[in-house]
Design a protein around this motif. Structure first.
Motif, PDB file in Angstrom:
ATOM      1  N   LEU A   8       0.743  -1.271  -0.013  1.00  0.00           N
ATOM      2  CA  LEU A   8       0.050   0.119  -0.129  1.00  0.00           C
ATOM      3  C   LEU A   8       0.949   1.063  -0.152  1.00  0.00           C
ATOM      4  O   LEU A   8       0.438   2.213  -0.449  1.00  0.00           O
ATOM      5  N   THR A   9       1.935   1.146   0.513  1.00  0.00           N
ATOM      6  CA  THR A   9       3.001   2.342   0.470  1.00  0.00           C
ATOM      7  C   THR A   9       3.589   2.506  -0.878  1.00  0.00           C
ATOM      8  O   THR A   9       3.718   3.731  -1.185  1.00  0.00           O
ATOM      9  N   LEU A  56      -7.396  -0.735   7.640  1.00  0.00           N
ATOM     10  CA  LEU A  56      -6.791  -1.183   6.175  1.00  0.00           C
ATOM     11  C   LEU A  56      -7.791  -1.100   5.304  1.00  0.00           C
ATOM     12  O   LEU A  56      -7.500  -1.240   4.104  1.00  0.00           O
ATOM     13  N   LYS A  57      -9.053  -0.916   5.593  1.00  0.00           N
ATOM     14  CA  LYS A  57     -10.386  -1.183   4.684  1.00  0.00           C
ATOM     15  C   LYS A  57     -10.603   0.223   3.987  1.00  0.00           C
ATOM     16  O   LYS A  57     -10.388   1.413   4.926  1.00  0.00           O
ATOM     17  N   PRO A  58     -10.558   0.373   2.835  1.00  0.00           N
ATOM     18  CA  PRO A  58     -10.844   1.807   2.046  1.00  0.00           C
ATOM     19  C   PRO A  58     -12.084   2.040   2.666  1.00  0.00           C
ATOM     20  O   PRO A  58     -13.163   1.320   2.844  1.00  0.00           O
ATOM     21  N   ALA A  59     -12.263   3.788   2.632  1.00  0.00           N
ATOM     22  CA  ALA A  59     -13.485   4.182   3.103  1.00  0.00           C
ATOM     23  C   ALA A  59     -14.539   3.834   2.003  1.00  0.00           C
ATOM     24  O   ALA A  59     -14.274   3.985   0.989  1.00  0.00           O
ATOM     25  N   SER A  77     -16.101   1.174   1.759  1.00  0.00           N
ATOM     26  CA  SER A  77     -15.968  -0.059   1.123  1.00  0.00           C
ATOM     27  C   SER A  77     -16.585  -0.963   2.094  1.00  0.00           C
ATOM     28  O   SER A  77     -16.682  -0.808   3.366  1.00  0.00           O
ATOM     29  N   GLN A 106     -11.145  -6.026   3.331  1.00  0.00           N
ATOM     30  CA  GLN A 106      -9.992  -6.231   2.804  1.00  0.00           C
ATOM     31  C   GLN A 106      -9.407  -4.825   2.253  1.00  0.00           C
ATOM     32  O   GLN A 106     -10.183  -3.822   2.240  1.00  0.00           O
ATOM     33  N   THR A 107      -8.074  -4.842   1.986  1.00  0.00           N
ATOM     34  CA  THR A 107      -7.343  -3.714   1.695  1.00  0.00           C
ATOM     35  C   THR A 107      -7.877  -3.606   0.317  1.00  0.00           C
ATOM     36  O   THR A 107      -8.725  -4.172  -0.637  1.00  0.00           O
ATOM     37  N   ARG A 108      -7.349  -2.074  -0.300  1.00  0.00           N
ATOM     38  CA  ARG A 108      -7.863  -1.881  -1.362  1.00  0.00           C
ATOM     39  C   ARG A 108      -7.017  -2.656  -2.396  1.00  0.00           C
ATOM     40  O   ARG A 108      -5.965  -3.155  -2.359  1.00  0.00           O
ATOM     41  N   ASN A 115      -4.885  -8.056  -3.257  1.00  0.00           N
ATOM     42  CA  ASN A 115      -5.134  -7.378  -2.212  1.00  0.00           C
ATOM     43  C   ASN A 115      -5.051  -8.170  -0.837  1.00  0.00           C
ATOM     44  O   ASN A 115      -4.685  -9.335  -1.143  1.00  0.00           O
TER      45      ASN A 115
END
Lengths: 379, 323
Positions: A104-105, A168-171, A173, A177-179, A279
């Protein structure tokens, strides 16, 4: 630990006995298929056809095998030290956090060939860290590593669920899970290798971490049989007393072995996340850590054996998916049964057929088993 | 009165949630006290739950269901015994194998027999264990505090729940006041001494596993035939491992086991109750933290920071008679 069993020739010990154990496990599994009302032979044919029949199947088989090589090596390294690391599952799960943080970074800025080594390091570090605490408690406090690693599996699951439904969850969603990772954190596929042999692969998740798994298998072999540390690990696993007498630090060897084990288990996280789904999702390990136990037992804790056993289990997973499609009565859970049976017959009951095989060998050539029942090498 | 009701309700669900833990924990106690590690509690509970619900719905009788649950659970305990006592296999490995076989076979057979995606048919009234109203519970219902405690908290549980709590003093008595119990404890500490006394280590350990099988069968039946009206895939959901944690937390003692299970049951009940509601001072506690707390507590205990948990000395080591 000495066992009261006499010695067999090496090929029988490492080839014949595992083979017989595996056959019995499959026979019992066939019986379950029969109980469900299907034809076991046809089921086996569909399974093998589904796993190796087409390029697509082979690619999927190797994709699953990648995961199991990592977890199998993880369990195997610990076994050499006489430790039973049942926590590979949790170590891989936590390693997913490391992978997620790196990806993610950097996925927007770095190309994959820079993200990948960073992710490998992060996965190994997080996995090793998750094995460190149980190892330290075993070495210093004498708490049983099996129990602590089980507990750590559950703690890992809680942490990951907490993070994946939260930070870790995108706003916006709903899915835990992560994006989706950008291109900088997506591993290149290896399907072209299979296409070199003339088979067609439509889309399969086989990726470059398969090569990493093979490299790790080789490095594990070097570590265990060609280095001083490996010698110490095996010494400790064979006889903790002898190791102590030889001046090997108990704490050091347990902690280092478990951290290596955790790091190998952690690298498993790369395959499904960066290689396939792009992801980190809830429960992405999906029991692979436990499959690692079966793989290590089947492969007799030798890296080559682990690779072969991992391919076998990859075949079961891929073929099992096809089987569930062809025979609705036999879902993927059949694989769980087979896995359990393999662990039972190749692991817990590994000595069941030994006396009779020994008797057989003794009747043919008494010298091959040694005249006196010497102290045989344990499992 | 509102708070009082909430407390009673939480305690009531504590009792309900701790019953399967307690049964599994005592089951593990018999086995581990005899020197056989058993991480297959989870699997044995699962097959018990499946066999119980399946038999109850086929034969329309809760008691036939219970009998089947116990029988199948014993059969799995015997597999564990066959591997780890007779063939001196690794007890941990055998336990892991049993958990897998249980997880897979319950779903496969359930799907093949009932075609409901691995579930068993919903159990009707006579097929499950209904709650028992203790004598006089209705009469004292309106007496404040004591009456409410009796009728709401103690009364109204199923037969298996009462058996579970009765098993605590029974297990204590068996363990510390009978010849079998003395030998059981001895074989877990020093099997060679028991062998020298002319008692069969093998037979003793098999009998311990028999007790384990009965109790895990009861635990499974409670899950599928009391708490839930039928079997659902993977319904034990880690309870076998929590029971194992409770067993360590209780230092392998029956009365402690009850308190450990009640504590873990209470944490579970609290987690359900507090879902989303912020606490004073601490603020909102994540559900996941409450769920992980039993495991964290056990690790802390194992690390020797609150007392020391010393397992039976011969635990996990197969006994080899001939040297």
């Amino acid at each position: 630990m000495s066992t009261p069993y006499a010695k067999l020739p090496a090929w029988a010990d490492y080839g014949l006995i595992p083979l017989i154990n595996l056959l019995v496990a499959f026979l019992v599994a066939g019986f379950v298929v029969l109980l469900v009302g299907e034809n076991p032979l046809r089921a086996a044919a569909i399974l093998v056809e589904g796993a190796f029949g087409r390029g697509q199947g082979i690619a999927f088989t190797l994709y699953y095998a990648t995961t199991f090589i990592f977890t199998g090596l993880s369990v195997a390294v610990a076994v050499h030290c006489g430790l039973f690391n049942i926590g590979t599952e949790g170590q891989a799960y936590i390693a997913g956090l490391g992978v997620a943080l790196v990806c993610l970074t950097f996925d927007a800025t770095l190309p994959w060939w820079l993200t990948f080594p960073l992710a490998i390091l992060a996965a190994a570090a997080f996995g090793a860290f998750w094995a460190l605490i149980p190892a330290y408690l075993q070495a210093k406090r004498g708490s049983h590593i099996v129990i602590t690693t089980i507990m750590f599996n559950f703690i890992a699951a809680s942490i990951m669920v907490y993070l994946l439904v939260g930070v870790l969850k995108p706003a916006g969603s709903m899915a835990p899970q992560t994006r989706i990772f950008l291109e900088g954190a997506q591993l290149p596929k290896l399907n072209w290798i299979i296409e070199l042999f003339g088979a067609r692969v439509r889309s399969a998740p086989l990726n470059i971490s398969f090569l990493l798994a093979l490299v790790m298998a080789f490095l594990t072999w070097v570590l265990i049989w060609r280095t001083r540390l490996g010698y110490e690990i095996r010494t400790y696993g064979f006889s903790p007393k002898a190791a102590r007498y030889a001046g090997i630090s108990e704490t050091r060897i347990i902690v280092i072995t478990m951290m290596i084990s955790g790091a190998l288990g952690g690298m498993m996280a790369l395959n499904p996340t960066m290689g396939d789904q792009h992801n980190v999702a809830i429960d992405f390990v999906a029991g692979a850590g436990f499959v690692g136990i079966a793989v290590a037992l089947m492969g007799r804790s030798h890296p080559l054996g682990v690779v072969l056993a991992a391919i076998l289990f990859g075949m079961l997973y891929q073929g099992g998916a096809e089987l569930a499609f062809e025979m609705p009565a036999i879902s993927r859970d059949m694989i769980v049964i087979i896995q359990g049976l393999v662990i039972l017959f190749a692991g817990a009951l590994e000595h069941m057929f030994r006396p009779s095989i020994q008797a057989l060998f003794a009747s043919f050539s008494p010298r091959s088993v040694g005249m006196a029942p010497a102290k045989g090498k344990g499992a | 009165m509102d708070i009082f009701n909430a407390v009673i309700q939480t305690l009531d669900s504590t009792l309900r949630l701790s019953v399967p833990l307690l049964l599994a924990c005592l089951a593990g106690l018999y086995s581990e006290r005899s020197g056989i590690f058993d991480i297959g509690l989870e699997g044995k509970m699962l097959v018990g739950a499946f066999a119980g619900a399946a038999a109850a719905s086929v034969f329309h009788s809760a008691f036939i269901g219970l009998g089947m649950a116990i029988l199948i659970s014993i059969a799995f305990a015997m597999i564990h015994g066959f591997a780890s006592i007779t063939h001196r296999g690794n007890q941990i490995v055998s336990g892991v194998a049993i958990n897998f076989i249980a997880a897979g076979s319950t779903v496969i057979l359930g799907q093949a027999w009932f075609h409901q995606g691995g579930r068993t048919p919903a159990l009707s009234e006579g097929e499950r264990f209904s709650s028992i109203t203790l004598p006089g519970a209705n009469a004292v219902k309106d007496v404040p505090v004591i009456g409410q405690l009796y009728s709401e908290l103690l009364s109204g549980h199923s037969l298996i729940a009462y058996i579970a709590f009765a098993m605590v003093p029974i297990t204590w008595w068996v363990l510390y006041r009978t010849r079998f119990g003395l030998r059981l404890r001895a074989v877990g500490e020093n099997p060679a001494a028991v062998d020298t006394a002319g008692i069969s280590v093998t037979w003793l350990r098999y009998r311990a596993l028999l007790c384990t099988g009965v109790l895990t069968g009861l635990a499974g039946a409670y899950l599928s035939m009391t708490q839930n009206g039928g079997f659902v895939k993977d319904m034990t959901a880690g309870k076998g491992y929590i029971a194992l944690a409770a067993l360590i937390f209780a230092k392998w003692k029956p009365v402690n086991a009850m308190f450990a299970c009640l504590l873990f049951g209470f944490l579970d009940a609290l987690a359900i109750r507090l879902q989303g509601t912020p606490l004073p001072i601490i603020g909102k506690v994540p559900v996941q933290f409450m769920q992980a707390l039993p495991y964290i507590l056990t690790v802390v205990l194992l690390a020797g920071f609150i007392g020391k948990a010393i397992p039976p000395r011969a635990g996990g080591v197969p006994y080899v008679k001939e040297r």
